[in-house]
Write a protein that holds these residues in place. Structure first.
Motif, PDB file in Angstrom:
ATOM      1  N   GLY A 189       0.787  -1.249  -0.044  1.00 47.52           N
ATOM      2  CA  GLY A 189       0.023  -0.081   0.086  1.00 47.52           C
ATOM      3  C   GLY A 189       0.811   1.335   0.024  1.00 47.52           C
ATOM      4  N   LEU A 190       1.927   1.391  -0.956  1.00 47.55           N
ATOM      5  CA  LEU A 190       3.200   2.262  -0.815  1.00 47.55           C
ATOM      6  C   LEU A 190       2.464   3.496  -1.337  1.00 47.55           C
ATOM      7  CD1 LEU A 190       5.765  -0.114  -2.358  1.00 47.55           C
ATOM      8  CD2 LEU A 190       5.262   0.496   0.094  1.00 47.55           C
ATOM      9  N   SER A 191       2.870   4.610  -0.480  1.00 43.08           N
ATOM     10  CA  SER A 191       2.343   6.050  -1.040  1.00 43.08           C
ATOM     11  C   SER A 191       3.500   7.008  -0.999  1.00 43.08           C
ATOM     12  CB  SER A 191       1.344   6.471   0.371  1.00 43.08           C
ATOM     13  OG  SER A 191       0.161   5.783   0.335  1.00 43.08           O
ATOM     14  N   GLY A 192       4.023   7.361   0.250  1.00 49.11           N
ATOM     15  CA  GLY A 192       5.342   8.217  -0.133  1.00 49.11           C
ATOM     16  C   GLY A 192       6.507   7.678  -0.432  1.00 49.11           C
ATOM     17  N   LEU A 193       7.353   8.432  -1.330  1.00 49.42           N
ATOM     18  CA  LEU A 193       8.569   7.902  -1.938  1.00 49.42           C
ATOM     19  C   LEU A 193       9.813   8.812  -1.562  1.00 49.42           C
ATOM     20  CD1 LEU A 193      10.283   5.793  -3.503  1.00 49.42           C
ATOM     21  CD2 LEU A 193       9.332   6.932  -5.626  1.00 49.42           C
ATOM     22  N   HIS A 194      10.979   8.482  -1.333  1.00 52.04           N
ATOM     23  CA  HIS A 194      12.127   9.432  -1.401  1.00 52.04           C
ATOM     24  C   HIS A 194      13.293   8.594  -1.815  1.00 52.04           C
ATOM     25  CE1 HIS A 194      16.015  10.880   0.324  1.00 52.04           C
ATOM     26  NE2 HIS A 194      15.459  12.119   0.211  1.00 52.04           N
ATOM     27  N   LEU A 195      14.208   9.155  -2.620  1.00 49.93           N
ATOM     28  CA  LEU A 195      15.314   8.596  -3.456  1.00 49.93           C
ATOM     29  C   LEU A 195      16.717   9.454  -3.115  1.00 49.93           C
ATOM     30  CD1 LEU A 195      15.868   6.190  -5.408  1.00 49.93           C
ATOM     31  CD2 LEU A 195      15.613   7.976  -7.180  1.00 49.93           C
ATOM     32  N   ASP A 196      17.570   8.960  -2.571  1.00 56.82           N
ATOM     33  CA  ASP A 196      18.815   9.511  -2.323  1.00 56.82           C
ATOM     34  C   ASP A 196      19.760   9.369  -3.398  1.00 56.82           C
ATOM     35  OD1 ASP A 196      20.364   7.096  -2.031  1.00 56.82           O
ATOM     36  OD2 ASP A 196      20.378   7.270   0.198  1.00 56.82           O
ATOM     37  N   ASP A 197      20.926  10.008  -3.523  1.00 60.62           N
ATOM     38  CA  ASP A 197      21.762   9.941  -4.477  1.00 60.62           C
ATOM     39  C   ASP A 197      22.605   8.586  -4.651  1.00 60.62           C
ATOM     40  OD1 ASP A 197      23.581  10.132  -2.162  1.00 60.62           O
ATOM     41  OD2 ASP A 197      24.520  12.253  -2.923  1.00 60.62           O
ATOM     42  N   ASP A 198      22.573   7.797  -3.751  1.00 63.77           N
ATOM     43  CA  ASP A 198      22.810   6.538  -3.866  1.00 63.77           C
ATOM     44  C   ASP A 198      21.986   5.485  -4.314  1.00 63.77           C
ATOM     45  OD1 ASP A 198      25.087   4.643  -3.973  1.00 63.77           O
ATOM     46  OD2 ASP A 198      24.683   3.942  -1.974  1.00 63.77           O
ATOM     47  N   LEU A 199      20.673   5.849  -4.907  1.00 67.64           N
ATOM     48  CA  LEU A 199      19.639   5.100  -5.362  1.00 67.64           C
ATOM     49  C   LEU A 199      18.928   4.186  -4.213  1.00 67.64           C
ATOM     50  CD1 LEU A 199      20.510   4.381  -9.074  1.00 67.64           C
ATOM     51  CD2 LEU A 199      19.450   6.332  -8.046  1.00 67.64           C
ATOM     52  N   LEU A 200      19.124   4.727  -3.090  1.00 66.77           N
ATOM     53  CA  LEU A 200      18.415   3.937  -1.834  1.00 66.77           C
ATOM     54  C   LEU A 200      16.830   4.671  -2.053  1.00 66.77           C
ATOM     55  CD1 LEU A 200      18.943   1.890   0.345  1.00 66.77           C
ATOM     56  CD2 LEU A 200      19.025   3.811   1.866  1.00 66.77           C
ATOM     57  N   ALA A 201      15.860   3.856  -2.187  1.00 67.64           N
ATOM     58  CA  ALA A 201      14.438   4.175  -2.190  1.00 67.64           C
ATOM     59  C   ALA A 201      13.906   3.883  -0.753  1.00 67.64           C
ATOM     60  CB  ALA A 201      13.881   3.368  -3.281  1.00 67.64           C
ATOM     61  N   THR A 202      13.427   5.106  -0.103  1.00 69.69           N
ATOM     62  CA  THR A 202      12.759   4.958   0.981  1.00 69.69           C
ATOM     63  C   THR A 202      11.192   5.109   0.879  1.00 69.69           C
ATOM     64  OG1 THR A 202      14.422   5.654   2.473  1.00 69.69           O
ATOM     65  CG2 THR A 202      12.403   5.781   3.375  1.00 69.69           C
ATOM     66  N   MET A 203      10.244   4.240   1.411  1.00 69.88           N
ATOM     67  CA  MET A 203       8.857   4.169   0.964  1.00 69.88           C
ATOM     68  C   MET A 203       7.851   4.184   2.481  1.00 69.88           C
ATOM     69  SD  MET A 203       9.281   1.499  -2.241  1.00 69.88           S
ATOM     70  CE  MET A 203      10.837   1.209  -1.787  1.00 69.88           C
ATOM     71  N   ILE A 204       6.833   4.773   2.404  1.00 68.56           N
ATOM     72  CA  ILE A 204       5.942   4.417   3.527  1.00 68.56           C
ATOM     73  C   ILE A 204       4.626   3.862   2.928  1.00 68.56           C
ATOM     74  CG2 ILE A 204       7.021   6.428   5.114  1.00 68.56           C
ATOM     75  CD1 ILE A 204       4.701   8.177   4.150  1.00 68.56           C
ATOM     76  N   ASP A 205       4.002   3.100   3.946  1.00 65.05           N
ATOM     77  CA  ASP A 205       2.573   2.747   3.413  1.00 65.05           C
ATOM     78  C   ASP A 205       1.557   3.284   4.109  1.00 65.05           C
ATOM     79  OD1 ASP A 205       2.356   0.901   5.787  1.00 65.05           O
ATOM     80  OD2 ASP A 205       2.853  -0.740   4.579  1.00 65.05           O
ATOM     81  N   ASP A 206       0.364   2.768   3.845  1.00 67.28           N
ATOM     82  CA  ASP A 206      -1.063   3.251   4.615  1.00 67.28           C
ATOM     83  C   ASP A 206      -1.271   2.349   5.766  1.00 67.28           C
ATOM     84  OD1 ASP A 206      -1.844   1.072   3.531  1.00 67.28           O
ATOM     85  OD2 ASP A 206      -3.130   2.233   1.695  1.00 67.28           O
ATOM     86  N   ARG A 207      -0.454   1.688   6.306  1.00 67.89           N
ATOM     87  CA  ARG A 207      -0.594   0.943   7.500  1.00 67.89           C
ATOM     88  C   ARG A 207       0.394   1.326   8.586  1.00 67.89           C
ATOM     89  NH1 ARG A 207      -3.075  -4.800   5.368  1.00 67.89           N
ATOM     90  NH2 ARG A 207      -4.890  -4.168   4.506  1.00 67.89           N
ATOM     91  N   GLY A 208       1.077   2.280   8.270  1.00 70.15           N
ATOM     92  CA  GLY A 208       1.864   2.883   9.149  1.00 70.15           C
ATOM     93  C   GLY A 208       3.514   2.202   9.322  1.00 70.15           C
ATOM     94  N   ARG A 209       3.787   1.798   8.141  1.00 68.58           N
ATOM     95  CA  ARG A 209       5.175   1.094   7.832  1.00 68.58           C
ATOM     96  C   ARG A 209       5.937   2.074   7.025  1.00 68.58           C
ATOM     97  NH1 ARG A 209       5.887  -3.760   9.725  1.00 68.58           N
ATOM     98  NH2 ARG A 209       7.531  -4.214   8.331  1.00 68.58           N
ATOM     99  N   TRP A 210       7.389   1.685   7.214  1.00 71.11           N
ATOM    100  CA  TRP A 210       8.302   2.121   6.347  1.00 71.11           C
ATOM    101  C   TRP A 210       9.254   1.151   5.572  1.00 71.11           C
ATOM    102  CZ3 TRP A 210      13.309   1.001   7.508  1.00 71.11           C
ATOM    103  CH2 TRP A 210      13.601   0.715   8.722  1.00 71.11           C
ATOM    104  N   ALA A 211      10.029   1.190   4.510  1.00 71.67           N
ATOM    105  CA  ALA A 211      10.589   0.319   4.002  1.00 71.67           C
ATOM    106  C   ALA A 211      11.888   0.841   3.158  1.00 71.67           C
ATOM    107  CB  ALA A 211       9.755  -0.822   3.479  1.00 71.67           C
TER     108      ALA A 211
END
Length: 330
Positions: free
Chosen positions: A60-82
């Motif tokens: 249920g992924l919503s927010g997304l961040h991408l750093d300059d080393d291509l590490l993608a950080t995501m959050i979901d609508d059930r209160g989790r991050w990955a």
């Protein structure tokens, strides 16, 4: 256990204490590679992935961040991050390596419950490394020094609490000048039902703006561009037509000129109608400079449904999308 490489990556982002609520990734890739798509316009597709939510550690992924080393950080609508690392080969997306995941915490660092308190929809990272997470249903912003730590409240844009229950702060991006761009999915300014309430600035210095989406679409995420401009992701849905959407670009001149009462709008650079790009429920966008290129990533929310897909698509933004600012005074 994290492998040594993944442990280093996780520790770099989550530095400052033990990873008490961080979960080790499951073995194997977190995504199946997708073939690149042929596009016209300023975006060149670099491929992407159909995400395995179980291996990623979130769905249920919503927010997304991408750093300059291509590490993608995501959050979901059930209160989790990955977090997962995008691996390129010959400039194309080849693998999605899971790094770490876990629950977002409340003020005491305890996991947020899913539902009213845990509907995370927007993600941004400040220059000092602090993570900002925007929530719907209970409209608010929390700041996290570490994603596995406690979240403190941040002054939300004035009036955000009047957003519809399930259509609040979907869009939150950090601009090149350090300001935040925030847009409500469903809150319209008084007397302007075709617009959506927006703000620029930050805690203690929010200026109220408005965003003009395309007819039938609503804003669902925003990201600053390295040149000072911004990207805004818009989405639509109908029971007959399914999901549609587009990605628009706002030039740097319009962002610099934005102040109280400005109506911002962008120029379409990508359409999600199924003809070239799959028509899915895209809810997150991020941009970063990497290897001399501006890379853009978008992520789709599968709503925890077997009839939808979690997708992560990667693009190169090859040239400025527009030359003239699209901002007017209300």
């Amino acid at each position: 256990m994290l492998t040594s490489r993944r442990a280093v990556l996780a520790a770099g982002l989550l530095a400052g204490g033990c990873l008490a609520t961080t979960e080790a990734p499951r073995p194997g890739s977190a995504g199946t590679p997708l073939a690149p798509m042929r596009l016209t316009g300023p975006l060149r597709n670099l491929g992407g992935f159909e995400i395995d939510n179980a291996r990623l550690g979130a769905g249920g992924l919503s927010g997304l961040h991408l750093d300059d080393d291509l590490l993608a950080t995501m959050i979901d609508d059930r209160g989790r991050w990955a977090q997962a690392r995008i691996v390129l080969r010959d400039g194309q997306a080849e693998a999605l390596e899971p790094v770490a995941s876990g629950p977002l915490g409340d003020g005491a660092g305890q996991p947020l419950p899913p539902g009213h308190a845990g509907d995370a929809e927007a993600l941004a990272r400040l220059p000092d490394g602090t993570w900002l997470v925007g929530f719907e249903r209970w409209h608010r912003i929390r700041a996290y020094r570490r994603l596995d730590g406690a979240g403190t409240y941040v002054e939300a844009p004035p009036g955000l609490d009047r957003s519809p229950f399930n259509a609040g702060l979907e869009s939150l991006g950090v601009l090149a000048d350090g300001r935040l761009l925030a847009i409500s999915e469903g809150l319209a300014p008084d007397g302007a039902p075709a617009l959506r309430s927006a703000w620029i600035g930050g805690p203690g210095r929010w200026d109220r703006l408005a965003w003009r989406p395309a007819p039938g679409l609503v804003p669902v995420d925003a990201a600053g561009l390295p040149d000072g401009g911004a990207l805004v992701l818009e989405r639509g849905f109908s029971w007959l037509g399914g999901f549609t959407g587009r990605l628009v670009s706002v030039p740097a001149d319009a962002i610099r000129a934005a102040a109280a009462d400005t109506v911002l709008e962008g120029e379409e650079i990508l359409r999600f109608d199924g003809s070239t790009v799959p028509a899915e429920n895209y809810e997150g966008v991020a941009a970063v400079r990497h290897g001399g290129r501006t890379l853009v990533a978008i992520v789709a929310d599968d709503n925890h449904s077997p009839l939808q897909r979690s997708l992560l698509l990667l693009f190169e933004l090859r040239a400025p999308a527009i030359a003239a600012p699209l901002a007017v005074r209300a």
